[in-house]
Design an enzyme around this catalytic site. Structure first.
Site, PDB file in Angstrom:
ATOM      1  N   TYR A 102      -7.570 -33.378 -55.545  1.00 32.29           N
ATOM      2  CA  TYR A 102      -8.833 -33.341 -56.286  1.00 32.29           C
ATOM      3  C   TYR A 102      -8.617 -32.588 -57.591  1.00 32.29           C
ATOM      4  O   TYR A 102      -7.781 -31.682 -57.673  1.00 32.29           O
ATOM      5  CB  TYR A 102      -9.897 -32.565 -55.502  1.00 32.29           C
ATOM      6  CG  TYR A 102     -10.460 -33.257 -54.296  1.00 32.29           C
ATOM      7  CD1 TYR A 102     -11.512 -34.162 -54.409  1.00 32.29           C
ATOM      8  CD2 TYR A 102      -9.966 -32.978 -53.025  1.00 32.29           C
ATOM      9  CE1 TYR A 102     -12.043 -34.780 -53.296  1.00 32.29           C
ATOM     10  CE2 TYR A 102     -10.498 -33.593 -51.900  1.00 32.29           C
ATOM     11  CZ  TYR A 102     -11.529 -34.493 -52.039  1.00 32.29           C
ATOM     12  OH  TYR A 102     -12.061 -35.097 -50.938  1.00 32.29           O
ATOM     13  N   TYR A 141      -4.899 -35.718 -47.228  1.00 32.57           N
ATOM     14  CA  TYR A 141      -4.415 -34.417 -47.707  1.00 32.57           C
ATOM     15  C   TYR A 141      -4.483 -33.380 -46.595  1.00 32.57           C
ATOM     16  O   TYR A 141      -5.337 -33.468 -45.710  1.00 32.57           O
ATOM     17  CB  TYR A 141      -5.190 -33.954 -48.947  1.00 32.57           C
ATOM     18  CG  TYR A 141      -6.682 -33.774 -48.779  1.00 32.57           C
ATOM     19  CD1 TYR A 141      -7.231 -32.619 -48.238  1.00 32.57           C
ATOM     20  CD2 TYR A 141      -7.560 -34.782 -49.198  1.00 32.57           C
ATOM     21  CE1 TYR A 141      -8.606 -32.460 -48.111  1.00 32.57           C
ATOM     22  CE2 TYR A 141      -8.924 -34.633 -49.068  1.00 32.57           C
ATOM     23  CZ  TYR A 141      -9.444 -33.466 -48.526  1.00 32.57           C
ATOM     24  OH  TYR A 141     -10.801 -33.331 -48.400  1.00 32.57           O
ATOM     25  N   ARG A 151      -6.802 -34.305 -43.559  1.00 32.19           N
ATOM     26  CA  ARG A 151      -7.976 -35.156 -43.734  1.00 32.19           C
ATOM     27  C   ARG A 151      -7.525 -36.607 -43.934  1.00 32.19           C
ATOM     28  O   ARG A 151      -6.661 -36.869 -44.763  1.00 32.19           O
ATOM     29  CB  ARG A 151      -8.796 -34.746 -44.972  1.00 32.19           C
ATOM     30  CG  ARG A 151      -9.474 -33.384 -44.962  1.00 32.19           C
ATOM     31  CD  ARG A 151     -10.469 -33.135 -43.851  1.00 32.19           C
ATOM     32  NE  ARG A 151     -11.271 -34.252 -43.401  1.00 32.19           N
ATOM     33  CZ  ARG A 151     -12.378 -34.712 -43.993  1.00 32.19           C
ATOM     34  NH1 ARG A 151     -12.816 -34.151 -45.093  1.00 32.19           N
ATOM     35  NH2 ARG A 151     -13.065 -35.718 -43.475  1.00 32.19           N
ATOM     36  N   HIS A 154     -10.907 -40.515 -47.375  1.00 27.14           N
ATOM     37  CA  HIS A 154     -12.367 -40.523 -47.242  1.00 27.14           C
ATOM     38  C   HIS A 154     -12.997 -40.414 -48.622  1.00 27.14           C
ATOM     39  O   HIS A 154     -12.358 -39.966 -49.580  1.00 27.14           O
ATOM     40  CB  HIS A 154     -12.850 -39.368 -46.345  1.00 27.14           C
ATOM     41  CG  HIS A 154     -12.487 -38.016 -46.883  1.00 27.14           C
ATOM     42  ND1 HIS A 154     -11.237 -37.467 -46.714  1.00 27.14           N
ATOM     43  CD2 HIS A 154     -13.189 -37.121 -47.619  1.00 27.14           C
ATOM     44  CE1 HIS A 154     -11.190 -36.286 -47.310  1.00 27.14           C
ATOM     45  NE2 HIS A 154     -12.359 -36.052 -47.884  1.00 27.14           N
ATOM     46  N   HIS A 156     -16.580 -38.972 -50.518  1.00 29.56           N
ATOM     47  CA  HIS A 156     -17.787 -38.145 -50.370  1.00 29.56           C
ATOM     48  C   HIS A 156     -18.961 -38.801 -51.103  1.00 29.56           C
ATOM     49  O   HIS A 156     -18.793 -39.334 -52.201  1.00 29.56           O
ATOM     50  CB  HIS A 156     -17.564 -36.758 -50.990  1.00 29.56           C
ATOM     51  CG  HIS A 156     -16.508 -35.950 -50.305  1.00 29.56           C
ATOM     52  ND1 HIS A 156     -16.818 -34.985 -49.376  1.00 29.56           N
ATOM     53  CD2 HIS A 156     -15.159 -35.958 -50.408  1.00 29.56           C
ATOM     54  CE1 HIS A 156     -15.685 -34.418 -48.949  1.00 29.56           C
ATOM     55  NE2 HIS A 156     -14.665 -34.994 -49.557  1.00 29.56           N
TER      56      HIS A 156
HETATM   57 FE   LIG Z   1     -12.628 -34.451 -49.196  1.00 28.36          FE
END
Ligand SMILES: [Fe+2]
Length: 231
Positions: A102, A141, A151, A154, A156
């Site tokens: 991110y 990640y 994770r 996905h 959000h």
């Molecule tokens: Fe996330």
């Protein structure tokens, strides 16, 4: 006032999740109280889209500015508990890049940023409650300091409808991902059927946009079949 049950533990995250340290700060510690709906639920953000302009219906870019990763086209419908479209809902979307990174100061994962990928969009649902986003598939990640929790890929979502009852913050998952089976956030929803509603559906590959896999998804903002909230 009448105390009511905690949220349905089969179809909503059960709250404090062992091994996921932040959950104890994200869920009510006290029993919920039922009371009549009032102005604080039946009102909503005024002209939210005038103050928050739509941004980036295309996160993938083109040509030399094309983000790295599998191109996907996401079609999500925002509906209420009766399946009626929540037209005009503001839908904020964010996800990591194809390497699982991110652009955020909290992301200390050593995966590389992609200079052609920012990873956040704000769209407005049309008359049918539909939003469409061209982007790349996010990577998996690792979650720091968890001893191996990764994770799964996905996306959000944050939804702002006309009233506060249609406020929803959740995550969408991809079908067939082995990491879905062990993800602490997805599996905090105990009911398999409710979990399956958090997983997008791959549309038939014939007839979609060139070079993009199409995923369909439904965001149900409230009700018995409401999409589980996932921070
Ligand atoms: Fe996330």
């Amino acid at each position: 006032m009448i105390a009511i049950e905690r949220r349905d533990p089969r179809t909503q995250s059960q709250g404090v999740e062992p091994g996921y340290a932040q959950t104890d700060r994200r869920w009510p510690a006290q029993p919920l109280i039922r009371r009549p709906l009032g102005a604080s639920e039946l009102s909503g953000p005024i002209e939210v889209m005038r103050r928050l302009q739509p941004v980036r219906g295309d996160l993938a870019g083109h040509g030399a500015k094309r983000a790295i990763g599998q191109l996907i086209h996401l079609r999500a419908r925002v509906v209420d508990e009766d399946g009626a479209p929540v037209a005009g809902a503001a839908v904020e979307i964010w996800h990591c890049n194809a390497a699982g990174k991110y652009i955020h100061p909290n992301d200390t994962h050593e995966a590389p940023p992609d200079p052609n990928f920012y990873g956040a969009a704000r769209l407005v649902a049309d008359r049918d409650g539909l939003i469409e986003l061209r982007t790349i598939k996010p990577g998996a990640y690792p979650v720091p300091d968890t001893g191996g929790w990764w994770r799964p890929p996905h996306v959000h979502f944050s939804v702002w409808g006309r009233v506060w009852l249609s406020r929803l913050v959740t995550q969408m998952f991809f079908p067939g991902e082995p990491l879905n089976e062990k993800d602490a956030i997805l599996n905090a929803i105990r009911e398999p059927e409710a979990r399956s509603r958090c997983i997008a559906r791959l549309a038939p590959t014939e007839g979609g946009p060139e070079n993009a896999l199409v995923y369909d998804y439904q965001l149900v903002v409230r009700g018995r079949n409401g999409t589980p909230a996932m921070p």
